[in-house]
Design a protein around this motif. Structure first.
Motif, short mmCIF file in Angstrom:
data_model
loop_
_atom_site.label_atom_id
_atom_site.label_comp_id
_atom_site.label_asym_id
_atom_site.label_seq_id
_atom_site.Cartn_x
_atom_site.Cartn_y
_atom_site.Cartn_z
N SER A 6 0.81 -1.22 0.00
CA SER A 6 0.00 0.00 0.00
C SER A 6 0.84 1.27 0.00
CB SER A 6 -0.94 0.02 1.21
OG SER A 6 -0.21 -0.11 2.41
N VAL A 7 2.06 1.21 0.53
CA VAL A 7 2.99 2.34 0.51
C VAL A 7 4.35 1.81 0.11
CG1 VAL A 7 4.07 4.22 1.80
CG2 VAL A 7 1.71 3.57 2.30
N ILE A 8 4.96 2.37 -0.94
CA ILE A 8 6.24 1.88 -1.44
C ILE A 8 7.23 3.03 -1.44
CG2 ILE A 8 7.43 0.86 -3.43
CD1 ILE A 8 4.70 -0.46 -4.16
N ARG A 19 -6.68 -2.96 -4.10
CA ARG A 19 -7.78 -3.92 -4.21
C ARG A 19 -7.49 -4.95 -5.31
NH1 ARG A 19 -11.09 0.79 -3.77
NH2 ARG A 19 -11.46 0.69 -6.03
N LYS A 20 -6.94 -4.49 -6.41
CA LYS A 20 -6.61 -5.39 -7.52
C LYS A 20 -5.57 -6.42 -7.08
CE LYS A 20 -4.83 -5.41 -12.27
NZ LYS A 20 -4.30 -4.56 -13.39
N ALA A 24 -6.04 -10.50 -6.82
CA ALA A 24 -5.16 -11.45 -7.52
C ALA A 24 -4.60 -12.48 -6.55
CB ALA A 24 -4.04 -10.70 -8.22
N GLN A 25 -4.28 -12.02 -5.35
CA GLN A 25 -3.76 -12.96 -4.35
C GLN A 25 -4.81 -14.01 -3.98
OE1 GLN A 25 -3.51 -12.16 -0.03
NE2 GLN A 25 -1.26 -12.14 -0.31
N LYS A 26 -6.04 -13.57 -3.79
CA LYS A 26 -7.13 -14.50 -3.47
C LYS A 26 -7.35 -15.50 -4.61
CE LYS A 26 -9.69 -11.42 -0.36
NZ LYS A 26 -10.95 -10.64 -0.15
N LYS A 27 -7.18 -15.02 -5.83
CA LYS A 27 -7.34 -15.90 -6.99
C LYS A 27 -6.31 -17.01 -6.97
CE LYS A 27 -7.00 -15.86 -12.05
NZ LYS A 27 -6.75 -15.00 -13.25
#
Length: 504
Positions: A6-8, A19-20, A24-27
């Motif tokens: 979330s912060v880089i 959110r994207k 993708a992680q859940k997928k």
């Protein structure tokens, strides 16, 4: 586990990308299973190819916990994705071995029962497929592949998704002491190590084109070139025209190019042999190596066709390493009728390959077997497939390669057309150093360059002299410095280093 998506480097990532990434992680969890609570164990075992050469021990899954690591261990975290990251890992392992360390090979793409490897395997499959398609379809290449590799991977928002995926790679680090020196030659093993709590992580960035793809906040980032240093340090153009907060001074260091000890320590003698062959009109030895993606079949065939008349006249010889893909030889036989009549095959005979390379170093006569015809090398063992190029490189006069990881190696290079847009900057670096040509924009230019090298060998002589000068400047000492930084021998200023430091 600390969230790093979330912060880089102090730059907030827009919520829609977070959110994207989570989606993708859940997928992946749904597709490949959730093993985040699984306690994997590792064992350090010998490797038939690399242990005798550089003392490498490969980390494999074990039913028993890893009780202790070998003395003075350093972990080389990598993945097999093409041959490039393996080759850089071998450079790090070689340097570490020369400095008295035991390299431990941790390939996150070699544990098929884990979610980690399943994710990497799918990504690798997609990358290879797209790479091949880019060479077949100019439309796909111009509209999709080039923009993705050049500007898509550069955007800081891209790093968000990789960080979420790397969270799923942590279970493989269960047995490893957190303070073990660790060098990653791909960003995913670096991100995974940071998520796992490793404390001495060096993230060895491979390319000369800065991209957010390679960011691993929490690790010490090392780069091979001044261009990469300034690009990453400032994060310039990582968010279009928006100005981002830069990386900190202690987050990144320019250390030089990542090269094996065997190659660096023999630069003077190998270049002397090349200069002798060139000055005395001996056959010029060309090396063509084909990596994991194998996306340029027609292009490679065109290069070989150009060489064949010179090979028949004993003005040139070709060393052709087709890696671990025996089918590539069938492809060449179909595209170049009669090539088999000029070729000697060295398939799955590692000791024979090593002996050939050694003989090629020892015997420079025009009548020597190593200076005549076409020699084709293929090994099912992935370590032999990759390392064959390294040992043949020392004995060749010209390496023909796309400007990927091999662009940085201390051998005269003919830079053929790139596959991904980021690669073109490797050729720019080689041309600046003087050890390679600018990138040939098409096959005709590469064919012309082959002819010029044979007719005007002084072009290669100048590259040999540039290589010797670059060694004195420390340009090829990056692997040594990566080991020094990971083990704490030196600080970011390189104080106390045994090796010349480029730019310092």
């Amino acid at each position: 586990m600390q969230d790093k998506s979330s912060v880089i480097f102090g730059n907030p990532i827009p919520e829609k990308f977070i959110r994207k990434a989570a989606k993708a992680q859940k997928k992946y969890l749904k597709k490949f299973g959730d093993d985040r609570n699984t306690k994997y164990h590792l064992a350090a075992v010998d490797n038939e190819v690399l242990t005798p050469i550089m003392g490498v021990k490969v980390l494999k899954l074990s039913s028993d916990p890893l009780e202790s690591l070998p003395e003075k261990s350093i972990i080389i975290g990598n993945i097999r994705m093409g041959f490039g990251h393996y080759r850089i890992s071998m450079a790090m392992a070689s340097a570490a071995h020369a400095m008295g360390y035991t390299p431990l090979w941790l390939d996150l793409n070699s544990f098929p029962e884990t979610t980690c490897t399943k994710i990497i395997g799918e990504q690798n499959k997609m990358y290879s497929m797209a790479s091949r398609l880019s060479q077949k379809s100019k439309l796909f290449n111009s509209l999709v592949w080039e923009p993705l590799n050049y500007t898509g991977f550069k955007q800081i928002t891209y790093n968000c998704g990789d960080q979420k995926n790397a969270e799923l790679m942590v279970p493989l680090f269960n047995d490893l002491p957190k303070d073990t020196p660790y060098i990653a030659t791909h960003v995913w093993p670096s991100q995974a190590a940071i998520h796992a709590g490793m404390t001495h992580v060096v993230n060895a960035i491979p390319d000369n084109w800065p991209m957010a793809l390679h960011l691993s906040e929490g690790a010490l980032h090392t780069v091979q070139t001044p261009n990469a240093y300034f690009g990453y340090r400032t994060l310039s153009a990582f968010d279009g025209e928006n100005v981002l907060k830069p990386m900190g001074k202690d987050d990144i260091v320019y250390i030089g190019q990542y090269i094996d000890d065997e190659l660096v320590s023999n630069i003077e003698s190998d270049c002397k042999a090349r200069l002798d062959r060139l000055a005395n009109g001996k056959p010029i030895r060309f090396l063509l190596t084909i990596g994991g993606a194998g996306a340029q079949g027609d292009y490679f065939a065109g290069l070989i066709k150009t060489l064949i008349p010179y090979i028949k006249e004993n003005k040139a010889a070709l060393y052709l390493n087709i890696g671990d893909y025996a089918s590539v030889w069938d492809m060449f036989k179909s595209k170049i009728p009669g090539i088999e009549n000029l070729a000697s095959l060295h398939f799955d005979k590692w000791e024979e390959t090593k002996k050939f390379a050694q003989n090629a170093l020892m015997d420079n006569s025009s009548s020597a077997l190593e200076s005549k015809g076409i020699h084709v090398f293929c090994h099912k063992d992935i370590f032999a497939a990759v390392y064959a190029t390294n040992i043949l490189m020392r004995a060749c006069d010209v390496l023909m390669t796309k400007p990927s990881e091999l662009a940085f190696y201390p051998v005269p290079k003919l830079m053929i057309q790139h596959v991904g847009g980021h690669e073109k900057w490797g050729a720019i670096r080689a041309a600046e150093v003087g050890d390679g040509t600018p990138e040939c924009p098409n096959l005709a230019h590469a064919q012309s360059m082959i002819q010029q090298f044979i007719e005007y060998p002084d072009l290669l002589s100048s590259m040999c002299n540039a290589i010797i000068a670059a060694k004195k400047a420390g340009i090829y000492n990056g692997a040594y410095h990566a080991v020094e930084l990971a083990t704490g021998i030196t600080d970011l200023d390189g104080k106390g280093s045994r090796y010349a430091y480029a730019g310092r």
